[in-house]
Write a protein that holds these residues in place. Structure first.
Motif, PDB file in Angstrom:
ATOM      1  N   PRO A  59       0.808  -1.237   0.000  1.00  0.00           N
ATOM      2  CA  PRO A  59       0.000   0.000   0.000  1.00  0.00           C
ATOM      3  C   PRO A  59       0.830   1.271   0.000  1.00  0.00           C
ATOM      4  O   PRO A  59       0.315   2.345  -0.329  1.00  0.00           O
ATOM      5  CB  PRO A  59      -0.819  -0.125   1.286  1.00  0.00           C
ATOM      6  CG  PRO A  59      -0.041  -1.048   2.161  1.00  0.00           C
ATOM      7  CD  PRO A  59       0.616  -2.016   1.238  1.00  0.00           C
ATOM      8  N   ASN A  60       2.111   1.189   0.370  1.00  0.00           N
ATOM      9  CA  ASN A  60       2.953   2.394   0.363  1.00  0.00           C
ATOM     10  C   ASN A  60       3.043   3.023  -1.015  1.00  0.00           C
ATOM     11  O   ASN A  60       3.301   4.209  -1.153  1.00  0.00           O
ATOM     12  CB  ASN A  60       4.362   2.065   0.867  1.00  0.00           C
ATOM     13  CG  ASN A  60       4.393   1.773   2.348  1.00  0.00           C
ATOM     14  OD1 ASN A  60       3.474   2.127   3.072  1.00  0.00           O
ATOM     15  ND2 ASN A  60       5.435   1.115   2.796  1.00  0.00           N
ATOM     16  N   LEU A  61       2.822   2.200  -2.048  1.00  0.00           N
ATOM     17  CA  LEU A  61       2.920   2.717  -3.411  1.00  0.00           C
ATOM     18  C   LEU A  61       1.839   3.747  -3.697  1.00  0.00           C
ATOM     19  O   LEU A  61       2.063   4.719  -4.424  1.00  0.00           O
ATOM     20  CB  LEU A  61       2.837   1.563  -4.409  1.00  0.00           C
ATOM     21  CG  LEU A  61       3.329   1.837  -5.831  1.00  0.00           C
ATOM     22  CD1 LEU A  61       4.736   2.399  -5.838  1.00  0.00           C
ATOM     23  CD2 LEU A  61       3.263   0.558  -6.656  1.00  0.00           C
ATOM     24  N   LEU A  62       0.649   3.561  -3.121  1.00  0.00           N
ATOM     25  CA  LEU A  62      -0.416   4.565  -3.284  1.00  0.00           C
ATOM     26  C   LEU A  62      -0.014   5.882  -2.640  1.00  0.00           C
ATOM     27  O   LEU A  62      -0.271   6.962  -3.182  1.00  0.00           O
ATOM     28  CB  LEU A  62      -1.717   4.062  -2.667  1.00  0.00           C
ATOM     29  CG  LEU A  62      -2.532   3.041  -3.453  1.00  0.00           C
ATOM     30  CD1 LEU A  62      -3.808   2.704  -2.694  1.00  0.00           C
ATOM     31  CD2 LEU A  62      -2.867   3.545  -4.850  1.00  0.00           C
ATOM     32  N   VAL A  63       0.607   5.804  -1.476  1.00  0.00           N
ATOM     33  CA  VAL A  63       1.067   7.017  -0.793  1.00  0.00           C
ATOM     34  C   VAL A  63       2.156   7.690  -1.619  1.00  0.00           C
ATOM     35  O   VAL A  63       2.146   8.913  -1.805  1.00  0.00           O
ATOM     36  CB  VAL A  63       1.571   6.684   0.620  1.00  0.00           C
ATOM     37  CG1 VAL A  63       2.138   7.930   1.292  1.00  0.00           C
ATOM     38  CG2 VAL A  63       0.447   6.085   1.453  1.00  0.00           C
ATOM     39  N   TYR A  64       3.099   6.890  -2.121  1.00  0.00           N
ATOM     40  CA  TYR A  64       4.182   7.423  -2.958  1.00  0.00           C
ATOM     41  C   TYR A  64       3.597   8.213  -4.132  1.00  0.00           C
ATOM     42  O   TYR A  64       3.995   9.359  -4.399  1.00  0.00           O
ATOM     43  CB  TYR A  64       5.045   6.270  -3.480  1.00  0.00           C
ATOM     44  CG  TYR A  64       6.149   6.702  -4.426  1.00  0.00           C
ATOM     45  CD1 TYR A  64       7.449   6.891  -3.978  1.00  0.00           C
ATOM     46  CD2 TYR A  64       5.894   6.896  -5.787  1.00  0.00           C
ATOM     47  CE1 TYR A  64       8.463   7.278  -4.842  1.00  0.00           C
ATOM     48  CE2 TYR A  64       6.894   7.292  -6.657  1.00  0.00           C
ATOM     49  CZ  TYR A  64       8.180   7.480  -6.184  1.00  0.00           C
ATOM     50  OH  TYR A  64       9.179   7.885  -7.048  1.00  0.00           O
ATOM     51  N   GLY A  65       2.655   7.593  -4.832  1.00  0.00           N
ATOM     52  CA  GLY A  65       2.089   8.246  -6.006  1.00  0.00           C
ATOM     53  C   GLY A  65       1.278   9.480  -5.667  1.00  0.00           C
ATOM     54  O   GLY A  65       1.411  10.523  -6.315  1.00  0.00           O
ATOM     55  N   SER A  66       0.439   9.388  -4.640  1.00  0.00           N
ATOM     56  CA  SER A  66      -0.413  10.528  -4.294  1.00  0.00           C
ATOM     57  C   SER A  66       0.393  11.717  -3.799  1.00  0.00           C
ATOM     58  O   SER A  66       0.099  12.869  -4.148  1.00  0.00           O
ATOM     59  CB  SER A  66      -1.436  10.113  -3.235  1.00  0.00           C
ATOM     60  OG  SER A  66      -2.429   9.296  -3.804  1.00  0.00           O
ATOM     61  N   LEU A  67       1.414  11.462  -2.981  1.00  0.00           N
ATOM     62  CA  LEU A  67       2.271  12.542  -2.500  1.00  0.00           C
ATOM     63  C   LEU A  67       2.854  13.336  -3.664  1.00  0.00           C
ATOM     64  O   LEU A  67       2.835  14.573  -3.674  1.00  0.00           O
ATOM     65  CB  LEU A  67       3.418  11.971  -1.664  1.00  0.00           C
ATOM     66  CG  LEU A  67       3.210  11.784  -0.167  1.00  0.00           C
ATOM     67  CD1 LEU A  67       4.363  10.992   0.421  1.00  0.00           C
ATOM     68  CD2 LEU A  67       3.102  13.124   0.530  1.00  0.00           C
ATOM     69  N   ARG A  68       3.377  12.627  -4.627  1.00  0.00           N
ATOM     70  CA  ARG A  68       4.086  13.295  -5.725  1.00  0.00           C
ATOM     71  C   ARG A  68       3.134  13.927  -6.732  1.00  0.00           C
ATOM     72  O   ARG A  68       3.404  15.009  -7.249  1.00  0.00           O
ATOM     73  CB  ARG A  68       5.051  12.307  -6.368  1.00  0.00           C
ATOM     74  CG  ARG A  68       6.264  12.064  -5.474  1.00  0.00           C
ATOM     75  CD  ARG A  68       6.910  10.703  -5.636  1.00  0.00           C
ATOM     76  NE  ARG A  68       7.998  10.554  -4.674  1.00  0.00           N
ATOM     77  CZ  ARG A  68       7.830  10.224  -3.388  1.00  0.00           C
ATOM     78  NH1 ARG A  68       6.619  10.014  -2.926  1.00  0.00           N
ATOM     79  NH2 ARG A  68       8.884  10.110  -2.585  1.00  0.00           N
ATOM     80  N   ARG A  69       2.017  13.283  -7.009  1.00  0.00           N
ATOM     81  CA  ARG A  69       1.055  13.899  -7.921  1.00  0.00           C
ATOM     82  C   ARG A  69       0.446  15.147  -7.297  1.00  0.00           C
ATOM     83  O   ARG A  69       0.206  16.148  -7.983  1.00  0.00           O
ATOM     84  CB  ARG A  69      -0.037  12.899  -8.302  1.00  0.00           C
ATOM     85  CG  ARG A  69       0.464  11.790  -9.234  1.00  0.00           C
ATOM     86  CD  ARG A  69      -0.665  11.133  -9.971  1.00  0.00           C
ATOM     87  NE  ARG A  69      -1.302  12.054 -10.915  1.00  0.00           N
ATOM     88  CZ  ARG A  69      -2.445  11.791 -11.535  1.00  0.00           C
ATOM     89  NH1 ARG A  69      -3.079  10.656 -11.298  1.00  0.00           N
ATOM     90  NH2 ARG A  69      -2.966  12.662 -12.382  1.00  0.00           N
ATOM     91  N   GLU A  70       0.182  15.100  -5.994  1.00  0.00           N
ATOM     92  CA  GLU A  70      -0.330  16.279  -5.290  1.00  0.00           C
ATOM     93  C   GLU A  70       0.691  17.413  -5.349  1.00  0.00           C
ATOM     94  O   GLU A  70       0.336  18.573  -5.607  1.00  0.00           O
ATOM     95  CB  GLU A  70      -0.651  15.910  -3.841  1.00  0.00           C
ATOM     96  CG  GLU A  70      -1.043  17.078  -2.954  1.00  0.00           C
ATOM     97  CD  GLU A  70      -2.349  17.741  -3.332  1.00  0.00           C
ATOM     98  OE1 GLU A  70      -2.548  18.905  -2.950  1.00  0.00           O
ATOM     99  OE2 GLU A  70      -3.180  17.117  -4.033  1.00  0.00           O
ATOM    100  N   ALA A  71       1.960  17.094  -5.115  1.00  0.00           N
ATOM    101  CA  ALA A  71       3.009  18.116  -5.134  1.00  0.00           C
ATOM    102  C   ALA A  71       3.123  18.764  -6.511  1.00  0.00           C
ATOM    103  O   ALA A  71       3.222  19.989  -6.640  1.00  0.00           O
ATOM    104  CB  ALA A  71       4.343  17.498  -4.718  1.00  0.00           C
ATOM    105  N   LEU A  72       3.118  17.953  -7.555  1.00  0.00           N
ATOM    106  CA  LEU A  72       3.255  18.474  -8.916  1.00  0.00           C
ATOM    107  C   LEU A  72       2.066  19.360  -9.295  1.00  0.00           C
ATOM    108  O   LEU A  72       2.240  20.454  -9.824  1.00  0.00           O
ATOM    109  CB  LEU A  72       3.383  17.310  -9.909  1.00  0.00           C
ATOM    110  CG  LEU A  72       4.709  16.540  -9.875  1.00  0.00           C
ATOM    111  CD1 LEU A  72       4.551  15.177 -10.529  1.00  0.00           C
ATOM    112  CD2 LEU A  72       5.799  17.337 -10.571  1.00  0.00           C
ATOM    113  N   ALA A  73       0.850  18.886  -8.994  1.00  0.00           N
ATOM    114  CA  ALA A  73      -0.346  19.630  -9.404  1.00  0.00           C
ATOM    115  C   ALA A  73      -0.521  20.916  -8.611  1.00  0.00           C
ATOM    116  O   ALA A  73      -0.834  21.967  -9.174  1.00  0.00           O
ATOM    117  CB  ALA A  73      -1.582  18.744  -9.259  1.00  0.00           C
ATOM    118  N   SER A  74      -0.329  20.840  -7.279  1.00  0.00           N
ATOM    119  CA  SER A  74      -0.512  22.038  -6.459  1.00  0.00           C
ATOM    120  C   SER A  74       0.480  23.122  -6.854  1.00  0.00           C
ATOM    121  O   SER A  74       0.143  24.311  -6.891  1.00  0.00           O
ATOM    122  CB  SER A  74      -0.353  21.689  -4.977  1.00  0.00           C
ATOM    123  OG  SER A  74      -0.665  22.805  -4.173  1.00  0.00           O
ATOM    124  N   SER A  75       1.703  22.722  -7.179  1.00  0.00           N
ATOM    125  CA  SER A  75       2.716  23.695  -7.589  1.00  0.00           C
ATOM    126  C   SER A  75       2.408  24.258  -8.973  1.00  0.00           C
ATOM    127  O   SER A  75       2.637  25.440  -9.236  1.00  0.00           O
ATOM    128  CB  SER A  75       4.096  23.032  -7.570  1.00  0.00           C
ATOM    129  OG  SER A  75       4.399  22.542  -6.276  1.00  0.00           O
TER     130      SER A  75
END
Length: 381
Positions: A59-75
């Motif tokens: 399940p850590n892979l979902l966290v990995y992906g969401s963290l980075r997609r959130e960072a890219l989009a919010s920025s």
């Protein structure tokens, strides 16, 4: 016809600016039945996201992906653009010539820090200042990192817009501590409103206070994830609402402004709830895609020599999609030599690729996993 009462008042600041000072939360709400149904559906979808986390072997892979997609989009919403590959490479090499990449990486660091801190203290001024400090560490605006604004800020059509032509002028610096204290009190006291409504209200209020000289939008969107966690709707940063906000950027801004202009609470709450629902669906779809991909890649290496070590290395990438040989060895219990051979086999099969271009400190990415997490990444610069 009933006239809507806006949730605040326009005042003349000490500097003579026409500013908007919001009322404390909560407002009086009359949520339409249709929107209540959407709230119920979005809450159910967040439950499905949590179920996906328990069903995935890694399940850590979902966290990995969401963290980075959130960072890219919010920025990206703020005009700070980096590619997924740049972000992934920076997080391995810890250096980049582009400040935009460092800013996006800071967002990810701030969110991870906030999630850790949330286990020790609730959402508070202290936590919010800590998020801001990490967000601006070593990049533009760093001289004011971790401190509330000390002068009037405003939102304009572009950087050259004078304050007289601003789209929105938030409260003056003198009001920030009082307003943030009120907001902290609302976040942490019991409230009868549905949890997603409370989260929507808090995001609106934070963006309206605009307490920092820079970084308000990004800190506000960081707080959405943390608030969902504090409210018990998420156990980790498993969705990325900024992806929806970025896709519908004008609607995002207009819905927030509609509250200030005409008390458009229903408009804002509905927009926010739809965003949460859509990004929950995307996480559920990603979880299914990763499960399918894992089965496909296992079949792709079924005929290799030393299958056990190669499969162990593959499973390690499904926990963390970018790894060094040493990290593969540590995660799998293989010797360094066996881990190196297994990764080379995956590289030969087109499953892993070296991304640093260096002879020392090399790192390997599992391309199919990154392609699933960052759809369309190959089309980005």
């Amino acid at each position: 016809m009933e006239i809507a009462v806006i949730p605040g008042e326009y005042q003349r600041s000490p500097e003579g600016h026409h500013v908007f000072v919001p009322n404390p939360l909560p407002p009086e709400l009359d949520i339409e039945p249709r929107i209540l149904g959407e709230i119920e559906e979005a809450t159910h979808l967040l439950g499905q996201v949590e179920m996906c986390r328990t069903l995935l072997p890694n399940p850590n892979l979902l966290v990995y992906g969401s963290l980075r997609r959130e960072a890219l989009a919010s920025s990206t919403i703020e005009g700070t653009i980096a590619s997924p590959e740049e972000l992934v490479l920076f997080q391995v090499a810890r250096r980049s010539d582009r400040e935009a990449v460092r800013e996006v990486a800071n967002y990810s660091v701030a969110l991870e820090w906030g999630c850790d801190e949330l286990g020790r203290l609730p959402i508070s001024t202290r936590l919010i200042l800590g998020l801001h400090e990490r967000l601006l560490h070593g990049v533009r605006g760093s001289s004011a990192a971790g401190r509330f604004k000390d002068r009037q800020n405003y939102i304009g059509a572009n950087q050259d817009t004078p304050i007289e032509e601003a789209v929105f002028v938030p409260p003056p610096a003198e009001e920030v501590v009082r307003l943030m204290t009120d907001l902290e009190r609302y976040v942490n006291l019991g409230n009868a409103a549905p949890r997603l409504v409370r989260c929507a209200l808090v995001h609106y209020q934070f963006e309206t206070i605009h307490p920092f000289g820079d970084g308000n939008g990004r800190v506000g969107r960081l707080l959405i994830i943390l608030h969902l966690m504090q409210l018990g709707l998420l156990s980790a940063p498993l969705i990325h609402p900024s992806v929806y906000f970025e896709r519908t950027r004008q609607d995002y801004y207009q819905s927030l402004q509609a509250v200030r202009d005409k008390a458009g609470w229903n408009e804002w709450i509905e927009y926010f709830v739809i965003a949460i629902a859509q990004q929950s669906r995307e996480t559920v779809q990603l979880a299914q895609a990763l499960l399918n991909l894992q089965q496909t890649l296992r079949q792709d290496i079924a005929d290799v020599r030393k299958r056990a070590s190669t499969q162990a290395a593959l499973e390690a990438f499904f926990d963390e999609p970018v790894l060094s040989i040493s990290e593969v060895a540590r995660r799998t219990g293989l010797s360094y030599g066996s881990a190196k051979g297994a990764v080379e086999t995956l590289e030969t099969r087109g499953i892993a690729r070296e991304i640093t271009g260096r002879k020392k400190g090399r790192a390997y990415a599992c391309s199919p996993i990154l392609n699933a997490i960052f759809p369309g990444a190959g089309e980005q610069r």
